[in-house]
Design an enzyme around this catalytic site. Structure first.
Site, short mmCIF file in Angstrom:
data_model
loop_
_atom_site.label_atom_id
_atom_site.label_comp_id
_atom_site.label_asym_id
_atom_site.label_seq_id
_atom_site.Cartn_x
_atom_site.Cartn_y
_atom_site.Cartn_z
N HIS A 192 49.40 -54.88 74.62
CA HIS A 192 49.97 -54.84 73.27
C HIS A 192 50.68 -53.51 73.06
O HIS A 192 50.46 -52.55 73.80
CB HIS A 192 48.87 -54.89 72.21
CG HIS A 192 47.85 -55.97 72.35
ND1 HIS A 192 47.81 -57.05 71.50
CD2 HIS A 192 46.82 -56.12 73.21
CE1 HIS A 192 46.78 -57.84 71.84
NE2 HIS A 192 46.16 -57.28 72.88
N GLU A 213 45.97 -51.45 74.14
CA GLU A 213 47.02 -51.12 73.17
C GLU A 213 47.78 -49.89 73.65
O GLU A 213 47.17 -48.87 73.99
CB GLU A 213 46.41 -50.81 71.79
CG GLU A 213 45.79 -52.01 71.08
CD GLU A 213 46.78 -52.77 70.21
OE1 GLU A 213 47.97 -52.38 70.17
OE2 GLU A 213 46.35 -53.74 69.57
N HIS A 252 51.01 -59.74 74.45
CA HIS A 252 50.59 -60.44 73.24
C HIS A 252 51.60 -61.53 72.86
O HIS A 252 51.24 -62.60 72.38
CB HIS A 252 50.45 -59.41 72.11
CG HIS A 252 49.58 -59.86 70.98
ND1 HIS A 252 49.39 -59.11 69.85
CD2 HIS A 252 48.84 -60.98 70.81
CE1 HIS A 252 48.58 -59.76 69.02
NE2 HIS A 252 48.23 -60.90 69.58
N ASP A 288 55.06 -58.16 70.91
CA ASP A 288 54.66 -57.00 71.71
C ASP A 288 54.11 -57.41 73.08
O ASP A 288 53.61 -58.52 73.23
CB ASP A 288 53.64 -56.14 70.95
CG ASP A 288 52.37 -56.89 70.53
OD1 ASP A 288 52.49 -58.00 69.98
OD2 ASP A 288 51.27 -56.35 70.72
#
Length: 249
Positions: A32, A97, A139, A149
Site C-alpha cells: 500500500h 504501508e 491494494h 495504491d
C-alpha cells in the site's frame, strides 16, 4: 551507485488487529501507500483505535522500518477486497504501508532508501511464508473499485528483479486487437477470463462494461503503468498474456 544504510526497525504498536482464522496460512504480500500528507499523520491514523486500520509494517521515505502489528496477528489493511474468489484478504496476508502522499495529496516516486528497505523486508517475508510470486500484490489489485495504491509510480518490475513478485521475462508478441468500453464478444470474454484466473474480481460476461474498465486499469497500474486508461490496447493485452504465461505452475 547509492549506498543505502538500512536503519534498524522500530516498534510502534497499533491496537488495530485481531486473530487470524485457525489454520489460516499467510500466502500473500500486500503493498500500500499511506496516502496521507505526512508520515506522522499516517502513524497517528494507524494507531487510532477509532480508525480501525493498521498494517504489519510501515516504511518511511528514508527507509526507516516500523513494525506495528505482529505477523501472527491479522492487521486491518485491505478492507473490502477480493482475490481469487477469497474475501478475507487481511486473514491471508502481510500488509506493508509505504509512506507516500498518494494520488490525493500528490503521488511521488518512491525513494531509493524506501525501495531498498522494502526489498529487504519483502525478501524475508516471501521466503518465511513461501509466498508465491503471483500473490505479491497492490491494494489496487484486490480492491480496484476503491483503491489505486501503491499507484503507477511504484516499480513492480524492480521488486520482481529483487526476487519479490511476478514480472514476465518474455513478452507475448501476438496480434492483439484493442478492446474498450462497449465492446463485446469472444475477445472480451477471453480477456475477462484471464483477469479472473489471475485473481481479479470480474464478471466473465463477454461485455466490456464500466466494471471491466476498472479492472483493466488496475492491471495496467501494476503491469503497464505508463498509461492507466482502462482500455485493453494491444500492449495491455500482450502484457496480460505474458503475465499469465509467467505464473508459477
Amino acid at each position: 551507485y547509492l549506498m543505502v544504510v538500512q536503519k534498524p526497525a522500530r516498534e510502534l504498536a497499533s491496537p488495530n488487529h485481531d486473530s487470524r482464522q485457525p489454520g489460516q496460512r499467510v500466502d500473500m504480500l500486500l503493498i500500500h501507500y499511506t496516502g496521507m500528507e505526512t508520515a506522522e499523520a499516517a502513524f497517528q491514523r494507524l494507531k487510532d483505535p477509532t480508525a480501525k486500520v493498521s498494517a504489519h509494517y510501515v516504511i518511511d521515505e528514508d527507509g526507516q522500518l516500523t513494525r506495528m502489528v505482529d505477523e501472527t496477528r491479522r492487521a486491518w489493511h485491505a478492507g473490502v477486497a477480493s482475490w481469487g474468489g477469497h474475501t478475507d484478504i487481511n486473514g491471508c496476508s502481510i500488509g506493508i504501508e509505504l509512506v507516500n502522499p498518494g494520488h490525493e495529496f500528490g503521488l511521488r516516486a518512491f525513494p531509493e532508501a524506501q525501495m531498498v528497505a522494502l526489498e529487504n523486508l519483502s525478501r524475508r517475508l516471501v521466503t518465511r511464508y513461501s509466498i508465491p510470486k503471483d500473490r505479491v500484490l497492490g491494494h489496487s489489485d484486490v480492491a480496484p473499485i476503491r483503491k489505486a495504491d501503491p499507484g503507477e509510480m511504484f516499480d513492480w518490475k524492480r521488486l520482481a528483479a529483487a526476487g519479490v513478485g511476478l514480472w514476465p521475462e518474455h513478452m507475448n508478441t501476438g496480434e492483439w486487437a484493442s478492446l474498450h468500453l462497449g465492446d463485446s464478444g469472444a475477445g472480451v470474454m477471453k480477456m475477462q477470463l484471464d483477469l479472473k484466473n489471475f485473481g481479479y474480481e470480474i464478471d466473465v460476461s463477454g461485455s466490456f462494461g464500466a466494471p471491466t474498465t476498472v479492472v483493466v486499469a488496475a492491471f495496467q497500474r501494476h503491469f503497464r503503468p505508463s498509461n492507466v486508461d482502462g482500455i485493453a490496447d494491444r500492449e495491455t493485452r500482450s502484457m496480460l498474456a505474458s503475465v499469465m504465461a509467467a505464473r508459477p505452475k
